[in-house]
Design an enzyme around this catalytic site. Structure first.
Site, PDB file in Angstrom:
ATOM      1  N   GLU A  12      12.491   6.772 -48.091  1.00  0.00           N
ATOM      2  CA  GLU A  12      12.583   5.350 -47.752  1.00  0.00           C
ATOM      3  C   GLU A  12      12.385   4.513 -49.017  1.00  0.00           C
ATOM      4  O   GLU A  12      11.319   4.556 -49.637  1.00  0.00           O
ATOM      5  CB  GLU A  12      11.528   4.982 -46.709  1.00  0.00           C
ATOM      6  CG  GLU A  12      11.658   3.552 -46.217  1.00  0.00           C
ATOM      7  CD  GLU A  12      10.686   3.236 -45.094  1.00  0.00           C
ATOM      8  OE1 GLU A  12      11.044   2.419 -44.233  1.00  0.00           O
ATOM      9  OE2 GLU A  12       9.577   3.789 -45.082  1.00  0.00           O
TER      10      GLU A  12
ATOM     11  N   CYS B 129      11.959  -1.283 -42.094  1.00  0.00           N
ATOM     12  CA  CYS B 129      11.968   0.121 -41.697  1.00  0.00           C
ATOM     13  C   CYS B 129      13.227   0.482 -40.918  1.00  0.00           C
ATOM     14  O   CYS B 129      13.550   1.656 -40.779  1.00  0.00           O
ATOM     15  CB  CYS B 129      10.715   0.461 -40.894  1.00  0.00           C
ATOM     16  SG  CYS B 129      10.371  -0.698 -39.560  1.00  0.00           S
TER      17      CYS B 129
ATOM     18  N   GLU C 217       4.194   2.488 -35.480  1.00  0.00           N
ATOM     19  CA  GLU C 217       5.586   2.247 -35.848  1.00  0.00           C
ATOM     20  C   GLU C 217       5.642   2.362 -37.352  1.00  0.00           C
ATOM     21  O   GLU C 217       5.065   1.536 -38.067  1.00  0.00           O
ATOM     22  CB  GLU C 217       6.047   0.878 -35.354  1.00  0.00           C
ATOM     23  CG  GLU C 217       7.558   0.706 -35.395  1.00  0.00           C
ATOM     24  CD  GLU C 217       8.033   0.063 -36.670  1.00  0.00           C
ATOM     25  OE1 GLU C 217       8.587   0.802 -37.532  1.00  0.00           O
ATOM     26  OE2 GLU C 217       7.850  -1.142 -36.832  1.00  0.00           O
TER      27      GLU C 217
ATOM     28  N   LYS D   4      -5.591  -7.472 -37.971  1.00  0.00           N
ATOM     29  CA  LYS D   4      -5.749  -7.274 -39.411  1.00  0.00           C
ATOM     30  C   LYS D   4      -4.361  -7.330 -40.049  1.00  0.00           C
ATOM     31  O   LYS D   4      -3.611  -6.364 -40.040  1.00  0.00           O
ATOM     32  CB  LYS D   4      -6.424  -5.922 -39.672  1.00  0.00           C
ATOM     33  CG  LYS D   4      -6.309  -5.386 -41.095  1.00  0.00           C
ATOM     34  CD  LYS D   4      -6.918  -6.303 -42.138  1.00  0.00           C
ATOM     35  CE  LYS D   4      -6.696  -5.727 -43.528  1.00  0.00           C
ATOM     36  NZ  LYS D   4      -5.292  -5.889 -44.016  1.00  0.00           N
TER      37      LYS D   4
END
Length: 478
Positions: free
Chosen positions: A382, A285, A251, A176
């Site tokens: 972030e 990331c 992750e 997906k």
């Protein structure tokens, strides 16, 4: 790119429209124009894909000799290389990735399939001497149907590093991709089938994660979920998976440090550090978005770092010289600008960047922000965009406390020519990946993943094969 791209779902070895005929438009981030419509799966498509994958698993994929699976994976790698430019052009137009980076990432994806093609025939159990005598041994067995849910920032390589080890281990995969970036994943389905992968072993479903993600994660035939994305969604997946104890690897987000000691090669550190945070327009990331610089070299490093940042080529991703393209969407640019506004309101210094160039496209010039406090939002959270904060430090212990104060622990860099210091500090930084005198986070042969809220489990290396298998112990009395 003039060649039409495949926009239908890939189920049971063929491209098909979504069951209800729904489609989602894709926007080119460099031009802000809609350029194609992609089939949008729903629960009916999930049901068909998962059931087809389960059939393929039971009908022989799980029992196929590792050497035979390896042949198919090598064929997939070969076709990826043959279609490198097509795949790179898709990635560039889909998410605004600079074409040179897109080409490199397609090459990386081919290497990933080659690695696991070679690794699966060297993935062994053990024989164990037990106190009772007899014969005791372990097996690594496939799980069944794996749901692989991938992000929009590195669509093709991350899809590859989930699909390749899962297939190598004998699982079937329902892939997906993110709704913003489905095209290379859909193309991978067709290439894999052309390479000899049996129908149903790899299914690819485009569509909104909010609409079909929960359905896929909760399907009773799905035995493992491998997810890369936000920490918020990762926590939600863990909750859903806990209901029937599905295996999960995650992750997730990051707020990675870049630590510069006074004895480092400042020229090398300053020249390479901009792309450690601004590559992929900061949508990474692993981005080293918190820079810690020992005070005695702070001014010298900042001068060199800002100069190197200003030299970055920002613009049209189709041009080979472009290093920083647009952000993936208007919403993502707006999110990044919210962080920049908060920094300006706190009277932080912008050494460069943070503004929009003229013209179309979701562009932002890379921003270097000085004078941040550790309580600032732009320092703590972030950003996932082209913004970096630089802060001086005097004391190693205090710096490490600030480094590890983050809820994240994915990656980072450490610059020093003192070997004892490098080992000492590397052991103390709470992250799953750390580079010394480098910014390299991803190696096909080595495990990749994070501490704390950056996730659990590992992608890449032999650790990924372990993560897609169940460990069985067998004892035979003699």
């Amino acid at each position: 790119m003039n060649k039409p791209c495949e926009t239908r779902l890939f189920i049971d070895g063929t491209y098909v429209p979504a069951a209800k005929g729904r489609v989602t438009p894709l926007i080119d981030p460099a031009t802000e124009s809609s350029w194609c419509e992609v089939a949008a799966a729903d629960a009916d498509d999930i049901e068909r894909a998962v059931n087809g994958a389960q059939r393929a698993f039971e009908d022989g994929w799980r029992d196929l000799a590792p050497g035979k699976r390896a042949e198919i994976l090598f064929n997939i790698a070969r076709l990826i290389r043959e279609h490198q430019e097509e795949l790179a052009q898709l990635e560039m137009r889909n998410i605004g990735k600079p074409i040179s980076d897109a080409r490199d990432e397609v090459g990386l994806s081919a290497r990933i399939f080659e690695y696991y093609a070679g690794a699966v025939t060297k993935f062994f159990g053990q024989t164990i001497p037990v106190a009772r005598g007899g014969f005791d041994f372990t097996l690594r067995q496939p799980m069944g149907v794996v749901a692989a849910i991938t992000p929009w920032n590195f669509p093709f390589p991350i899809a590859s590093w989930k699909v390749a080890p899962a297939l190598a281990a004998g699982n079937c995969v329902v892939l997906k991709p993110a709704s913003l970036s489905p095209l290379t994943a859909l193309r991978l389905g067709g290439l894999a089938h052309e390479a000899g992968l049996p129908a149903g072993v790899l299914q690819v479903l485009a569509g909104s994660g909010g609409k079909i993600g929960d359905v896929l994660v909760q399907h009773p035939l799905v035995r493992k979920i491998s997810f890369t994305g936000s920490t918020e969604i990762g926590a939600h997946i863990m909750q859903l998976a806990s209901r029937d104890i599905k295996r999960v690897s995650l992750e997730l987000g990051g707020k990675s440090p870049n630590i510069i000691f006074a004895d480092a090669d400042l020229d090398q550190a300053a020249a390479s550090s901009p792309m450690s945070v601004f590559a992929n327009c900061g949508q990474d990331c692993c981005a080293r978005s918190r820079v810690f610089v020992e005070r005695k070299v702070y001014d010298a490093f900042v001068e060199k770092f800002v100069e190197a940042t200003r030299r970055l080529v920002v613009g049209d991703p189709s041009r080979p010289e472009t290093q920083v393209g647009p952000l993936v969407s208007a919403a993502q640019r707006n999110s990044v600008e919210d962080f920049l506004v908060s920094a300006r309101e706190a009277n932080r210094t912008f050494a460069c960047g943070g503004d929009r160039p003229d013209g179309k496209g979701y562009y932002l010039r890379p921003a270097v922000v000085l004078g941040c406090e550790t309580t600032d939002r732009i320092w703590r959270e972030e950003v996932f965009g082209p913004a970096v904060c630089v802060r001086a430090f005097d004391d190693e212990e205090q710096m490490l406390r600030e480094v590890n104060a983050s809820p994240y622990g994915l990656s980072g860099s450490l610059w020093t020519n003192d070997l004892k210091r490098a080992i000492r500090v590397a052991k103390r930084v709470e992250s799953g990946v750390l580079s010394v005198n480098s910014h390299s986070s991803v190696h096909v042969e080595a495990p990749f993943g994070g501490f704390k809220q950056s996730g659990l489990g590992r992608d890449l290396g032999m650790a990924a094969l372990e993560g897609y298998t169940e460990l069985k112990n067998v004892y035979i009395a003699l």
